[in-house]
Design an enzyme around this catalytic site. Structure first.
Site: not given
Ligand code: F6R
Length: 631
Positions: A2, A27, A75, A101-102, A504, A508, A511, A527, A626
């Site tokens: 949010c 976000r 959110w 938020n929260g 990673e 990507k 996501e 395995h 985000k």
């Molecule tokens: C993936 C991504 C998330 C963040 C995770 C941690 O692209 O952005 O997996 O890496 O939510 O977020 P931070 O680094 O802000 O603690």
């Protein structure tokens, strides 16, 4: 997660609030809303499910006047995404409006009590319970809005950043935080409020970061006060901000300078923020090293390490804690710290670590990694470790965020705001910062030879240029991407330093393109995952010329023998894999510990192009936030 925006001053609030909501779109959210008090003293709320543009369309023919307002992108946590559940929420009498938020964890108990008092609820949200509780407290105890907020929050279990409007006080916003970020921007005779600085940056660079369990009251000047120009501006603004704790202990506002520019929040000609951020990496990596690596003297100086050297030298163990992409950076750091500093490293998902009653000793160093510095689980993990006496070192991007403020020491990555939800430039900067930390510890402990140290420091200096060469292969990757949009599943394989890179790359792709992908250590394929290989299955193999190269080549042979389609990331000049794999991308050679900085870039670009060809919303993928400020 949010987003909160608030404004009180002499300008019309609506435009500022909507622009602020657009800045916070990155976000992640599913609905949006705004509350304004107009000149006649009416408190108007407009809300819409979907994008901020849908809210704008809905509000277009409504009364959107008023010099005070609050706005929100939601959110969903409690209650599905819908217009009714969107914020702001009115109190029973519609005198108050709240955004939040929260999560209010004890909302059910509070709601039951309020229902017994005759309160009715329109939404399924925990937030509506809070605004009713504030109103109930106000009426029952005859208090002003601030006191009612303080008393209500004393009863709340959970996390919150809130802003409240009271139509009886059309010049005042009352806001508070615990566990969710909140920043106040101080303008000329006006205040801005937001869950991060991005909506504030174009109006002012003077900010106050609200601390946990603080309640801030922002009051606009009356006409008479505006007329009194003899007062100094700074004193003037401060006199209109009141900060207390929820227990009414008075606090002194601490004004900080914001290090962010407006251009960092724009796409600058790129179609998406994600692509802009991928392309920024040669520069952001140089920025992360600037002032820390002295290329003339081949030396690394990390002040957060130097000032606390003994804590690292005496550490029996380093625990790295993070989530998502930051966790992948932590996994790469495990290889580097164990190789160069010879200290055992454990890499923990913050969400597991915080709840599994971990053994934490006073001589442990806990390294927390977070782009946003607000991830709820990582914050809780370091609170736990700190309470047990461990030393907390954080690697963070957002200056002034909660995680670095709670840490004993740390290192900012300085890559500027990362707006694309899928993390790219933050990841490579985290890897650089962690590699520098591993080298600093190793040098101080003498567990790395001088020759090796010097060689890696020099190689670090070459990384930005080498990364630019990788970016030149973007076109080729865009072509590959067209071939693979049919795929339902992908496997990513890598070994050693490049095993986290495989994970990673898979993250990507998942996501932003919604294609299922798994990252595996290459040797683990036999395995289990090998059963999935067929001509339908693209397998991305990260195979630079490193220690286990030959073994990875054998894995590629195994995939080809089962008709899998291989996209390989190899070192320049590699002829062996080129002859076996279906597609290859070459990256310049470098020290093994630095290969992730180059091999990850084609994986970022591949995911990006596949998502674009599939028509996905690259910068705001569905369901993702985000900054994950709730657990
Ligand atoms: C993936 C991504 C998330 C963040 C995770 C941690 O692209 O952005 O997996 O890496 O939510 O977020 P931070 O680094 O802000 O603690």
């Amino acid at each position: 997660m949010c987003g909160i925006v608030g404004y009180v001053g002499r300008r019309q609030a609506y435009g500022i609030l909507i622009k602020g909501l657009h800045r916070l779109e990155y976000r992640g959210y599913d609905s949006a809303g705004v509350a304004l008090i107009n000149k006649a003293g009416n408190l108007n709320i407009y809300k819409a499910k979907g994008k901020v543009s849908e809210l704008e369309a809905f509000a277009a023919d409504k009364d959107i006047t008023g010099t005070i307002g609050i706005a929100h992108t939601r959110w969903a946590t409690h209650g599905e995404p819908s217009t009714i559940n969107a914020h702001p929420h009115y109190s029973e009498s519609e005198q108050l409006a709240i955004i939040h938020n929260g999560i209010i964890e004890n909302y059910a108990v509070l709601k039951q009590g309020l229902e017994q008092e005759g309160y009715t609820f329109k939404s399924d949200t925990d937030t509506e319970v809070l605004v009713q509780l504030i109103e109930y407290t106000q009426l029952n105890q005859g208090t002003d809005t601030k006191t009612a907020v303080q008393l209500a929050l004393q009863q709340v279990v959970g996390a919150y950043a809130i802003a409240v409007l009271d139509k009886r006080h059309p010049d005042t916003i009352v806001a508070a935080r615990k566990g969710s970020p909140l920043v106040v921007g101080i303008g000329d005779d006006e205040f801005f409020l937001a869950s991060d600085a991005t909506p504030i940056v174009e109006y002012t660079d003077r900010v106050i970061y609200i601390e946990d369990e603080e309640v801030v009251t922002l009051r606009a000047k009356s006409k008479e006060q505006v007329a009194q120009t003899q007062m100094k501006k700074e004193q003037d603004s401060e006199s209109l901000i009141d900060i207390t704790t929820i227990n009414n202990v008075q606090k002194t506002p601490e004004i900080k300078r914001l290090e962010m520019s407006l251009s960092q929040l724009e796409k600058c000609g790129y179609p998406h923020f994600m692509l802009k951020e991928i392309y920024e990496q040669p520069r952001t990596l140089a920025d992360s090293m600037r002032g820390r690596i002295n290329m003339q003297q081949d030396n690394i100086a990390l002040s957060g390490f130097i000032d606390n050297k003994d804590r690292f030298l005496n550490a029996k163990r380093i625990i790295i804690t993070a989530c998502g992409t930051s966790w992948h950076a932590g996994l790469i750091a495990m290889y580097a710290i164990e190789e160069f500093a010879q200290i055992p490293v454990e890499v923990e998902y913050s969400s597991e670590f915080r709840y599994r009653k971990p053994v934490i000793n006073k001589d442990d160093v806990v390294v927390a990694i977070s782009q946003s510095g607000e991830t709820a689980d990582t914050l809780a993990a370091i609170q736990l470790a700190k309470a047990k006496g461990a030393f907390i070192f954080s690697i963070c991007n957002v200056v002034g965020a909660s995680i670095p403020r709670l840490s004993d020491s740390g290192c900012y990555t300085h890559v500027g705001p990362e707006i694309g939800v899928a993390s790219t430039k933050a990841f490579t900067a985290q890897v650089i910062a962690l590699t520098m930390l591993a080298l600093c510890i190793g040098k101080a402990k003498k567990t790395i030879s001088n020759e090796k140290y010097l060689h890696i420091v020099r190689e670090l200096g070459q990384i930005p240029n080498k990364m630019s060469l990788v970016l030149e292969q973007d076109r080729k990757l865009a072509e590959f991407a067209k071939t693979f949009t049919y795929a339902q599943n992908f496997i990513y394989l890598g070994r050693g330093y490049n095993y986290p890179v495989a994970m990673e790359g898979a993250l990507k792709l998942k996501e932003i393109s919604y294609i299922h992908a798994e990252g595996y250590p290459a040797a683990e394929m036999k395995h289990g995952p090998i059963a999935l290989i067929s001509q339908e299955m693209p397998v991305v193999v990260v195979a630079p010329h490193c220690g286990t190269y030959e073994k990875v080549v054998s894995n590629i042979q195994e995939i080809k023998a089962r008709k899998g389609r291989v996209i390989a990331i190899v070192s320049e000049g590699d002829e062996v894999v080129k002859n076996i794999a279906d597609y290859t991308i070459e990256v310049p050679s470098t020290e093994e510990c630095l290969t992730p900085l180059l091999t990850v870039v084609p994986l970022q670009l591949l995911a990006y192009h596949i998502a674009v060809v599939k028509g996905c919303d690259v910068d705001q993928p569905r369901n993702l936030a985000k900054s994950v400020t709730v657990e």
